[in-house]
Design an enzyme around this catalytic site. Structure first.
Site, mmCIF file in Angstrom:
data_model
loop_
_atom_site.group_PDB
_atom_site.id
_atom_site.type_symbol
_atom_site.label_atom_id
_atom_site.label_comp_id
_atom_site.label_asym_id
_atom_site.label_seq_id
_atom_site.Cartn_x
_atom_site.Cartn_y
_atom_site.Cartn_z
ATOM 1 N N CYS A 177 29.977 106.926 -1.589
ATOM 2 C CA CYS A 177 31.285 107.727 -1.579
ATOM 3 C C CYS A 177 32.552 106.748 -2.202
ATOM 4 O O CYS A 177 32.575 106.824 -3.607
ATOM 5 C CB CYS A 177 31.846 107.856 -0.078
ATOM 6 S SG CYS A 177 32.941 109.035 0.172
ATOM 7 N N HIS A 190 26.429 110.929 1.241
ATOM 8 C CA HIS A 190 26.180 109.964 2.540
ATOM 9 C C HIS A 190 24.666 109.941 3.055
ATOM 10 O O HIS A 190 24.377 110.684 3.669
ATOM 11 C CB HIS A 190 26.845 110.569 3.999
ATOM 12 C CG HIS A 190 28.431 110.297 3.351
ATOM 13 N ND1 HIS A 190 29.207 109.055 3.868
ATOM 14 C CD2 HIS A 190 29.375 110.907 2.862
ATOM 15 C CE1 HIS A 190 30.541 108.998 3.554
ATOM 16 N NE2 HIS A 190 30.634 110.204 2.880
ATOM 17 N N GLU A 203 23.456 107.981 5.081
ATOM 18 C CA GLU A 203 23.251 107.696 6.282
ATOM 19 C C GLU A 203 23.357 108.805 7.250
ATOM 20 O O GLU A 203 23.064 108.659 8.421
ATOM 21 C CB GLU A 203 24.369 106.592 6.830
ATOM 22 C CG GLU A 203 25.772 107.213 6.933
ATOM 23 C CD GLU A 203 26.463 107.443 5.834
ATOM 24 O OE1 GLU A 203 27.722 108.094 5.867
ATOM 25 O OE2 GLU A 203 25.859 107.170 4.594
#
Length: 364
Positions: A250, A335, A337
């Site tokens: 990001c 993202h 994660e």
């Protein structure tokens, strides 16, 4: 119940019901299309300085638990929803959304036509606004401040003050320096469960404090205009000379792009949600990703002798990731994660570990 309002910079006024903390707050009004994940949104530092509108009509139905925080507190400037569930039902629930907003001093607004607001932001672009409870009406000075508002010093505000060490789950295989530009806890968790001891370091940590002391570097997500971070970009230019394995997510992706003299641009209304399709050009495969950003790297500005665009957004063609030429360095705008797929892109952490292993001559 008290009334609450949202006044946009163009004079548009939305009237609804007050929820959460009573008061007044200025911010950049944005929207998130996720059907779930409001707790993660509230605690994601990338939302610093923003009034977040949830497009899904019912928010708060599973309450707030103590496990799904993405940082130590809420960072949003305000929170807007169509309807707030007052009586959540979930075995993990500890407090209601309303109770959490009050505790975090987040001004909330419910009962407005969030579809109308979202269509306005999509059509005209994100704009500034002031969200306020009845009795906290803005005066002319506040309205002027709202219209002139710019998210500034965002990374400086959200980053940690000192190193924080998270031990590996089990045996420590590698030591990772994770630069905190507004890091989310799940990035640390993904690394720790892969045998990494993770040291979260402040955003302005010098390269000489990292090179030779860690096996790899992670650059986290974060808020604000990436081009504002001149000192950080200069540090990353030096860090790139070390040939350490680097993985940027990001804002980390954007800052690393600026470090190779690429450009960034502000998007009309940004990407915020959990269903954004991203294509891996090399693998000819599409992933459903979670995203939260208002800026993007300009693909044409990336020097092809230094890096190449590896991932693209299938909705608007914007850059979603870079791979450096001849270096163990790669970045993604989305993202990995987060688990929208649910685990579609977590392999990127494995790729990072593989790069570390290769840089160490295959050592385990």
């Amino acid at each position: 119940m008290k009334k609450a309002y949202l006044l946009l910079a163009d004079g548009t006024l939305f009237e609804g019901t007050a929820v959460g903390y009573e008061g007044q707050s200025i911010g950049e009004v944005v929207f998130n299309t996720g059907m779930a994940g409001y707790q993660e949104v509230l605690t994601d530092p990338s939302y610093y300085g923003q009034v977040v509108t949830m497009t899904y009509p019912l928010i708060g139905n599973y309450g707030i638990n103590f496990d799904d925080y993405e940082s130590r507190k809420s960072w949003v400037s305000g929170f807007i929803m169509r309807e707030m569930c007052e009586y959540p039902s979930n075995w993990r629930c500890k407090v209601t959304l309303d109770e959490y907003l009050k505790a975090q001093k987040v001004v909330g607004l419910a009962g407005i036509d969030t579809r109308r607001l979202t269509r306005k932001l999509r059509g005209e672009g994100v704009m500034n606004g002031v969200i306020y409870t009845e009795g906290f009406e803005p005066d002319e000075q506040t309205i002027a401040e709202m219209k002139a508002y710019v998210v500034k010093d965002a990374v400086k505000t959200v980053t940690c003050d000192e190193n924080i060490v998270y031990p590996a789950d089990g045996e420590t295989k590698y030591r990772i320096a994770l630069f905190d530009y507004g890091v989310k806890y799940n990035i640390e968790r993904e690394l720790c469960k892969r045998g990494c001891e993770v040291t979260v370091v402040p955003a302005y940590t010098k390269p000489e404090d990292v090179v030779g002391k860690y096996d790899g570097v992670m650059l986290s997500n974060g808020p604000g205009d990436p081009a504002e971070n001149v000192e950080i970009v200069a540090n990353l230019k030096e860090l790139l000379k070390s040939d350490m394995p680097i993985f940027g997510i990001c804002l980390g992706h954007q800052l690393l792009a600026l470090a190779i003299d690429a450009k960034t641009t502000k998007l009309k209304y940004g990407h915020r949600g959990v269903n954004h399709p991203v294509k891996d050009i090399d693998a000819d495969r599409t992933y459903i990703t979670s995203q939260n950003h208002g800026y993007a790297v300009v693909g044409e500005s990336v020097d092809p002798q230094i890096a190449r665009v590896r991932y693209v957004n299938l909705n608007d063609g914007t850059v979603e990731g870079l791979e450096h030429i001849g270096r163990p360095v790669f970045t993604v705008q989305y993202h990995p994660e987060v688990c929208p797929g649910p685990m579609d892109t977590s392999y990127l952490f494995d790729k990072f570990i593989e790069n570390i292993e290769k840089s160490k001559g295959g050592a385990q």
